[in-house]
Design a protein around this motif. Structure first.
Motif, PDB file in Angstrom:
ATOM      1  N   HIS A  24      -0.463   9.761   3.214  1.00  0.00           N
ATOM      2  CA  HIS A  24      -1.624   8.859   3.242  1.00  0.00           C
ATOM      3  C   HIS A  24      -2.961   9.585   3.339  1.00  0.00           C
ATOM      4  CE1 HIS A  24      -1.309   9.466   7.604  1.00  0.00           C
ATOM      5  NE2 HIS A  24      -2.544   9.025   7.699  1.00  0.00           N
TER       6      HIS A  24
ATOM      7  N   PHE B 285      -5.264  10.421   0.279  1.00  0.00           N
ATOM      8  CA  PHE B 285      -6.008   9.386  -0.430  1.00  0.00           C
ATOM      9  C   PHE B 285      -7.279   8.935   0.290  1.00  0.00           C
ATOM     10  CE2 PHE B 285      -1.557   9.003  -1.754  1.00  0.00           C
ATOM     11  CZ  PHE B 285      -1.719   9.258  -3.102  1.00  0.00           C
TER      12      PHE B 285
ATOM     13  N   VAL C  95      -9.588   5.442  -1.120  1.00  0.00           N
ATOM     14  CA  VAL C  95      -9.238   4.083  -0.689  1.00  0.00           C
ATOM     15  C   VAL C  95     -10.450   3.312  -0.171  1.00  0.00           C
ATOM     16  CG1 VAL C  95      -6.831   4.633  -0.199  1.00  0.00           C
ATOM     17  CG2 VAL C  95      -8.544   4.864   1.620  1.00  0.00           C
TER      18      VAL C  95
ATOM     19  N   PHE D  45      -5.068  -1.452  -0.298  1.00  0.00           N
ATOM     20  CA  PHE D  45      -5.160  -0.414  -1.326  1.00  0.00           C
ATOM     21  C   PHE D  45      -4.367   0.821  -0.906  1.00  0.00           C
ATOM     22  CE2 PHE D  45      -8.393   2.246  -4.004  1.00  0.00           C
ATOM     23  CZ  PHE D  45      -7.435   2.393  -4.996  1.00  0.00           C
TER      24      PHE D  45
ATOM     25  N   ILE E 295      -1.047   2.159  -2.919  1.00  0.00           N
ATOM     26  CA  ILE E 295      -0.935   3.503  -3.506  1.00  0.00           C
ATOM     27  C   ILE E 295       0.239   4.270  -2.913  1.00  0.00           C
ATOM     28  CG2 ILE E 295      -2.050   5.767  -3.698  1.00  0.00           C
ATOM     29  CD1 ILE E 295      -4.729   4.356  -3.723  1.00  0.00           C
ATOM     30  N   THR E 296       0.318   4.299  -1.587  1.00  0.00           N
ATOM     31  CA  THR E 296       1.339   5.124  -0.928  1.00  0.00           C
ATOM     32  C   THR E 296       2.745   4.605  -1.187  1.00  0.00           C
ATOM     33  OG1 THR E 296       0.919   3.896   1.135  1.00  0.00           O
ATOM     34  CG2 THR E 296      -0.170   6.033   0.876  1.00  0.00           C
TER      35      THR E 296
END
Length: 328
Positions: free
Chosen positions: A278, A281, A290, A302, A306-307
């Motif tokens: 995480h 990002f 993010v 978000f 993504i993760t």
């Protein structure tokens, strides 16, 4: 894991150029209150580790436990190495090679988890591995020790480790590891004692004798009280074992709706990867990515979007490796 992401994203007051809070209380964004309370995240990991490992130790016996934990650690490291190589390649491709991988020595420090520099969340890997390796000795040594003595001794270690970690300047590798290990060890022991002394079972029996309305009201009062106290009175990681243990107990006793259970099951399947990736990002490689979502809830969504997508790919590769080596 959810608390860790919340802490890392929103435990800041320099948010003006990052995101736009919508709610404020006493001059602070409401999201900051929740971020402050979320500093129990390491305590939560350590607590669950202590609780789960002693349970497995008693179920399996010494030799089967050691074999299963070594296998588990191996696949954790394989999972980590997939992430390490993936984001190292990405970093090189986008022209960030001086930072990641940097020098060969720096890469090896990260590869072995002995000295991590690429991602701040990775420090816990070395400590967790150490706790797992030492866990048979810990359990056998402390099995007959009275709760009070064990709690006081491990708390003394916590206090000295906290001082070394946050009050001493210019300490080397050994003192740095003492600081992180000593604090985590106390939280690990709390989880161990919780299982050994059946604290959750005793709390459930107490809860079953009370009115659901009374229990719900007490839970809300405790959460709101901790949010206010931790932000407005004592804004310190030192009290994380207290707030963390309270939250773990409340979460365990909470009768969750089906949709909540399903949500946590999904997050649980990706929790290791979310922990390990995480930071890429919002802090390194894709810095502040993010935060482009602008508002806290959208930023959080978000980040998890993504993760989880990246984690799905990582889990696919890991699954293939396990099947190829018959490691599952």
């Amino acid at each position: 894991m959810l608390a860790m992401v919340f802490l890392h994203l929103f435990d800041r007051l320099d948010y003006a150029n990052l995101y736009q809070p919508l709610l404020y209380f006493k001059g602070y964004p409401v999201v900051f209150y929740f971020a402050q309370l979320s500093d129990f995240c390491v305590m939560g990991f350590a607590f669950c580790s202590g609780y789960a490992l002693i349970k497995l130790y008693r179920q399996y016996g010494r030799m089967k436990y050691i074999k299963s934990r070594l296998k588990s650690l191996f696949w954790l490291l394989v999972n980590f190495w997939i992430i390490l190589f993936l984001f190292t390649i990405i970093s090189i491709v986008i022209g960030n090679g001086k930072q990641i991988p940097g020098s060969v020595l720096e890469f090896m420090g990260n590869f072995t988890t002995v000295h991590v520099t690429y991602n701040g969340a990775w420090w816990y890997l070395f400590i967790y591995i150490l706790l797992v390796v030492l866990s048979p000795i810990i359990f056998e040594s402390f099995d007959k020790m009275p709760v009070t003595i064990l709690a006081l001794c491990s708390f003394f270690l916590y206090v000295t480790a906290y001082y070394v970690r946050f009050r001493m300047e210019g300490h080397g590798w050994l003192l740095e590891k003492y600081g992180t290990f000593g604090m985590t060890f106390f939280e690990f022991i709390i989880g161990y004692l919780c299982y050994r002394e059946s604290w959750i079972l005793k709390l459930r029996k107490w809860k079953d004798k009370k009115s659901p309305v009374v229990c719900s009201a007490l839970g809300i009062i405790l959460v709101v009280g901790m949010l206010l106290f931790h932000t407005l009175v004592i804004r310190s990681l030192f009290i994380a074992p207290v707030t963390g243990m309270t939250i773990v107990f409340l979460f365990t006793l909470w009768r969750k709706p089906v949709w909540v259970e399903r949500m946590f099951m999904i997050l649980g399947r990706h929790s290791t990867n979310i922990w390990l990736i995480h930071m890429f990002f919002y802090l390194c490689i894709f810095k502040n990515l993010v935060f482009k979502a602008k508002y806290p809830l959208l930023i959080l969504a978000f980040m998890f979007g993504i993760t989880i997508v990246v984690s799905t790919g990582i889990n696919f590769v890991l699954g293939k490796l396990k099947r190829f080596t018959k490691g599952d």
